[in-house]
Design a protein around this motif. Structure first.
Motif, PDB file in Angstrom:
ATOM      1  N   LEU A  68       0.867  -1.178   0.000  1.00 31.78           N
ATOM      2  CA  LEU A  68       0.000   0.000   0.000  1.00 31.78           C
ATOM      3  C   LEU A  68       0.903   1.225   0.000  1.00 31.78           C
ATOM      4  N   VAL A  69       0.746   2.084  -1.018  1.00 25.02           N
ATOM      5  CA  VAL A  69       1.636   3.233  -1.204  1.00 25.02           C
ATOM      6  C   VAL A  69       0.880   4.530  -0.942  1.00 25.02           C
ATOM      7  N   MET A  70       1.492   5.383  -0.163  1.00 21.90           N
ATOM      8  CA  MET A  70       0.969   6.731   0.092  1.00 21.90           C
ATOM      9  C   MET A  70       1.795   7.726  -0.717  1.00 21.90           C
ATOM     10  N   PHE A  71       1.163   8.361  -1.696  1.00 28.10           N
ATOM     11  CA  PHE A  71       1.805   9.412  -2.478  1.00 28.10           C
ATOM     12  C   PHE A  71       1.471  10.737  -1.789  1.00 28.10           C
ATOM     13  N   TYR A  72       2.482  11.509  -1.423  1.00 25.33           N
ATOM     14  CA  TYR A  72       2.225  12.679  -0.587  1.00 25.33           C
ATOM     15  C   TYR A  72       3.113  13.866  -0.969  1.00 25.33           C
ATOM     16  N   LEU A 101       4.145  -1.177   3.650  1.00 29.93           N
ATOM     17  CA  LEU A 101       3.612   0.155   3.407  1.00 29.93           C
ATOM     18  C   LEU A 101       4.768   1.013   2.912  1.00 29.93           C
ATOM     19  N   ALA A 102       4.491   1.853   1.942  1.00 27.40           N
ATOM     20  CA  ALA A 102       5.533   2.710   1.380  1.00 27.40           C
ATOM     21  C   ALA A 102       4.983   4.111   1.172  1.00 27.40           C
ATOM     22  N   THR A 123      -2.628  10.488  -1.952  1.00 26.21           N
ATOM     23  CA  THR A 123      -3.279   9.466  -2.768  1.00 26.21           C
ATOM     24  C   THR A 123      -2.715   8.119  -2.334  1.00 26.21           C
ATOM     25  N   PHE A 124      -3.601   7.159  -2.104  1.00 22.10           N
ATOM     26  CA  PHE A 124      -3.182   5.823  -1.671  1.00 22.10           C
ATOM     27  C   PHE A 124      -3.508   4.810  -2.771  1.00 22.10           C
ATOM     28  N   LYS A 125      -2.538   3.995  -3.125  1.00 22.19           N
ATOM     29  CA  LYS A 125      -2.750   2.973  -4.147  1.00 22.19           C
ATOM     30  C   LYS A 125      -2.172   1.644  -3.683  1.00 22.19           C
ATOM     31  N   THR A 141      -7.140   5.582   9.423  1.00 23.84           N
ATOM     32  CA  THR A 141      -6.578   5.222  10.727  1.00 23.84           C
ATOM     33  C   THR A 141      -5.610   4.060  10.529  1.00 23.84           C
ATOM     34  N   ALA A 142      -4.763   3.824  11.526  1.00 26.54           N
ATOM     35  CA  ALA A 142      -3.826   2.698  11.453  1.00 26.54           C
ATOM     36  C   ALA A 142      -4.585   1.388  11.272  1.00 26.54           C
ATOM     37  N   HIS A 143      -5.704   1.243  11.962  1.00 28.34           N
ATOM     38  CA  HIS A 143      -6.533   0.040  11.854  1.00 28.34           C
ATOM     39  C   HIS A 143      -7.045  -0.139  10.425  1.00 28.34           C
ATOM     40  N   ASN A 144      -7.501   0.956   9.806  1.00 29.71           N
ATOM     41  CA  ASN A 144      -7.992   0.884   8.427  1.00 29.71           C
ATOM     42  C   ASN A 144      -6.896   0.421   7.473  1.00 29.71           C
ATOM     43  N   PHE A 145      -5.734   1.031   7.581  1.00 28.12           N
ATOM     44  CA  PHE A 145      -4.629   0.707   6.670  1.00 28.12           C
ATOM     45  C   PHE A 145      -4.176  -0.749   6.828  1.00 28.12           C
ATOM     46  N   SER A 146      -3.946  -1.173   8.072  1.00 27.57           N
ATOM     47  CA  SER A 146      -3.426  -2.522   8.289  1.00 27.57           C
ATOM     48  C   SER A 146      -4.464  -3.576   7.930  1.00 27.57           C
ATOM     49  N   ASN A 147      -5.729  -3.338   8.256  1.00 26.37           N
ATOM     50  CA  ASN A 147      -6.768  -4.314   7.928  1.00 26.37           C
ATOM     51  C   ASN A 147      -6.954  -4.461   6.421  1.00 26.37           C
TER      52      ASN A 147
END
Length: 210
Positions: A68-72, A101-102, A123-125, A141-147
């Protein structure tokens, strides 16, 4: 723009604006700015988040099944809010080589951001086996991302899990207990979210979890 002292030596960089009023104000009181130092780059801070570049991004996602990549952008307020949660999720997922996660700073590595159609921040992809699979539009949230990442891992194992549950059913074992013993307790939560058919015991009828 540099400030030169009366003896002709460099004193400090001019900290103000380039307007006439700003220059006149500074000359009336030529002091060095006491502004706080800039925040260090995210990639220089210790965390479980990976920071690939334009040069190695392709290889990074190809070497992992689930990314899961966070473009920021560093100055983006929404990005700053998501950063801590993203780091916490990365810690939850640490220790698993096939998932990661990147984060990509699009002000520094614009090529990969342009290649993947990033138009706003953050943007998350999600990338699966090196290929862009979908845009993540869930919670932040951390829970959303990890789940989210865990649910993708479980999806890959769906047939294997269902086989195990069927085996348990035929041999009069509790499917839940068996999968738990094999460290798949988190999988049940993810499978529930995906509506997968589970058999809980030899005495239960097949149940679809909604």
């Amino acid at each position: 723009m540099a400030v030169i002292s009366r003896d002709g030596k460099f004193a400090f960089d001019y900290p103000g604006g380039r307007t006439k009023d700003a220059l006149l104000e500074f000359m009336n009181n030529p002091v060095e700015s006491t502004a706080a130092p800039p925040e260090p780059k995210w990639s220089d801070q210790e965390s479980g988040v990976n920071h690939p570049t334009d040069e190695n991004f392709g290889g990074f996602v190809e070497n992992r099944e689930h990314v899961l990549v966070m473009f920021y952008a560093p100055r983006c307020g929404h990005c700053k809010n998501a950063k801590r949660e993203f780091e916490s999720a990365a810690e939850t997922l640490s220790g698993h080589d096939n998932q990661a996660l990147a984060a990509i700073d699009c002000t520094e590595f614009s090529d990969v951001c342009t290649q993947h159609g990033v138009k706003g921040y953050p943007t998350f992809k999600y990338f699966h086996n090196g290929k862009e699979s979908e845009k993540y539009e869930g919670g932040r949230t951390a829970h959303n991302f990890s789940n989210f990442v865990l649910s993708k891992c479980v999806s890959d194992k769906k047939d294997e899990l269902l086989f195990m549950c069927t085996y348990c059913l035929l041999n009069n074992f509790s499917c839940y207990s068996f999968t738990r013993a094999l460290a798949f307790t988190h999988a049940l939560v993810c499978l529930e979210a995906r509506g997968v058919l589970l058999w809980h015991s030899a005495h239960d009828s097949p149940t679809k979890i909604n």
